[in-house]
Design an enzyme around this catalytic site. Structure first.
Site, mmCIF file in Angstrom:
data_model
loop_
_atom_site.group_PDB
_atom_site.id
_atom_site.type_symbol
_atom_site.label_atom_id
_atom_site.label_comp_id
_atom_site.label_asym_id
_atom_site.label_seq_id
_atom_site.Cartn_x
_atom_site.Cartn_y
_atom_site.Cartn_z
ATOM 1 N N LYS A 35 2.679 0.388 -1.119
ATOM 2 C CA LYS A 35 2.277 0.659 0.263
ATOM 3 C C LYS A 35 3.460 0.439 1.195
ATOM 4 O O LYS A 35 4.202 -0.544 1.058
ATOM 5 C CB LYS A 35 1.115 -0.260 0.635
ATOM 6 N N SER A 110 -6.606 0.245 5.200
ATOM 7 C CA SER A 110 -5.387 0.976 5.530
ATOM 8 C C SER A 110 -4.570 1.418 4.322
ATOM 9 O O SER A 110 -3.636 2.204 4.463
ATOM 10 C CB SER A 110 -4.506 0.122 6.444
ATOM 11 N N SER A 134 -8.357 -3.798 3.674
ATOM 12 C CA SER A 134 -7.481 -2.647 3.502
ATOM 13 C C SER A 134 -7.202 -2.231 2.066
ATOM 14 O O SER A 134 -6.719 -1.128 1.827
ATOM 15 C CB SER A 134 -6.152 -2.879 4.228
#
Length: 382
Positions: A35, A110, A134
């Site tokens: 990420k 996210s 997330s």
């Protein structure tokens, strides 16, 4: 998986928008996607935004250095909700991360790019971050396994922060066995989850939770929890409000300056969220920190004698791209266990339609035991 195969799949599914940047690594793997809040040497860490300095990281974050030493190859940096401050991964700068099961829907956030990359086989597993859900939200919406370890289990140094008390790193993977190995590599700690049988598990569900789900999610929830005992947990609104106050105050301390310094370079939703965050009184934040400790103790007492708590991951299945969605529809079931710091594994539940994820909540520090429970339920649900 070889990095060449991963690169081919990334190209084939480019319309999903899972990646922000790619590396030039060539290896036989394991292939890992990271990420884009975590530093990878030679890559700019954008956090899905254009407000941070566009300077390549000079070194790997400790978690990346650790997985590299174990022989992993980093294929690239995955897309996300801007600054990791949202649950959909509709990113105004790098594009929407689209759901692998329906391109008209979001992947969740996210860590949406990490979940989509795993679901479409663009990597063997992926690194995500989780502050209020997330990892767990996109895992649920994309039909993969997501692990939020006990807070503090994985070193978050070299990561763009949201909330220094609640930020965690964890893996997203196609199955529990891969998630276990990924967490081992991320921590450097050997795990040996106990072998369990689903019929012998002591599972429980929270009394009064699950009445506000959309029909597809409710159908799955009823099916997987049929006959399970119910226990009283701390009030969910209290858990959500406490977690929200802490995250908002700490996000404002880290990112609030962008509201005045570069408002036009923020997406509208993140700009408004940060504006609100900057108004949280210090006294309310301090009270919330105290309350978090109380809630952690109360939840620990409620879980005593049980192997795991089953909780919906989200209220709804993946929403359509561009559709107005209240944040609580996606975060109100995940945020409570961020504020308490408990470990959670999100598992895909049996579903005939869009993916539905169920959270398994374990004892604080009991990650290994929880992963054993997750493996047993995974076998039972397949």
């Amino acid at each position: 998986m070889h990095t060449r195969e991963a690169a081919e799949r990334i190209e084939a599914y480019a319309e999903v928008g899972a990646f922000i940047s790619r590396t030039a690594e060539d290896s036989a793997g394991p292939v890992v996607a990271v990420k884009d809040v975590v530093d990878v040497a030679g890559q700019v860490t954008t956090a899905g935004s254009v407000v941070l300095p566009a300077v390549p990281a000079g070194r790997d974050a400790p978690v990346v250095a650790r997985i590299r030493r174990a022989g992993c190859a980093v294929i690239g940096k995955t897309n996300l909700h801007e600054l990791a401050l949202g649950p959909t991964s509709e990113n105004p700068h790098f594009g929407v991360v689209r759901n692998p099961h329906d391109r008209n829907r979001v992947a969740g956030g996210s860590s949406g790019g990490s979940a989509a990359a795993v679901a479409l086989g663009m990597c063997d597993w992926a690194v995500g971050s989780d502050t209020s859900g997330s990892i767990r939200i996109p895992a649920a919406l994309c039909g993969v396994v997501g692990v939020k370890p006990t807070t503090g289990t994985v070193d978050v140094t070299g990561t763009v922060p949201v909330s220094h008390t609640q930020d965690t790193l964890g893996p997203l993977a196609p199955d529990v066995a891969t998630a276990v190995r990924a967490l081992e590599l991320m921590t450097g700690v050997r795990l040996a989850p106990p072998a369990r049988r689903a019929r012998n598990l002591r599972l429980v569900v929270p009394d009064g939770w699950g009445a506000d789900l959309d029909p597809p999610t409710a159908e799955v929830w009823v099916a997987v929890t049929d006959g399970l005992p119910r226990i009283r947990l701390p009030d969910r609104d209290r858990l959500v409000a406490t977690g929200s106050t802490i995250v908002m105050a700490e996000a404002a301390a880290r990112h609030g300056r962008w509201v005045s310094e570069a408002p036009d370079r923020l997406g509208a939703d993140v700009r408004e969220l940060l504006r609100e965050a900057c108004t949280v009184p210090r006294a309310r934040y301090v009270r919330a920190l105290f309350e978090a400790g109380v809630l952690r103790t109360e939840l620990a007492a409620a879980l005593s004698g049980w192997d795991a708590l089953l909780v919906p991951a989200t209220r709804i299945v993946a929403p359509l791209v561009g559709a107005p969605v209240a944040r609580g529809e996606l975060t109100d079931y995940t945020r409570p266990f961020s504020v308490t710091g408990h470990p959670v594994v999100t598992l895909p539940a049996p579903s005939t339609g869009l993916p539905v994820g169920i959270q398994l909540v374990g004892h604080h520090g009991g990650d290994e035991e929880l992963l054993g429970v997750a493996a047993a339920l995974e076998r039972a649900w397949r």
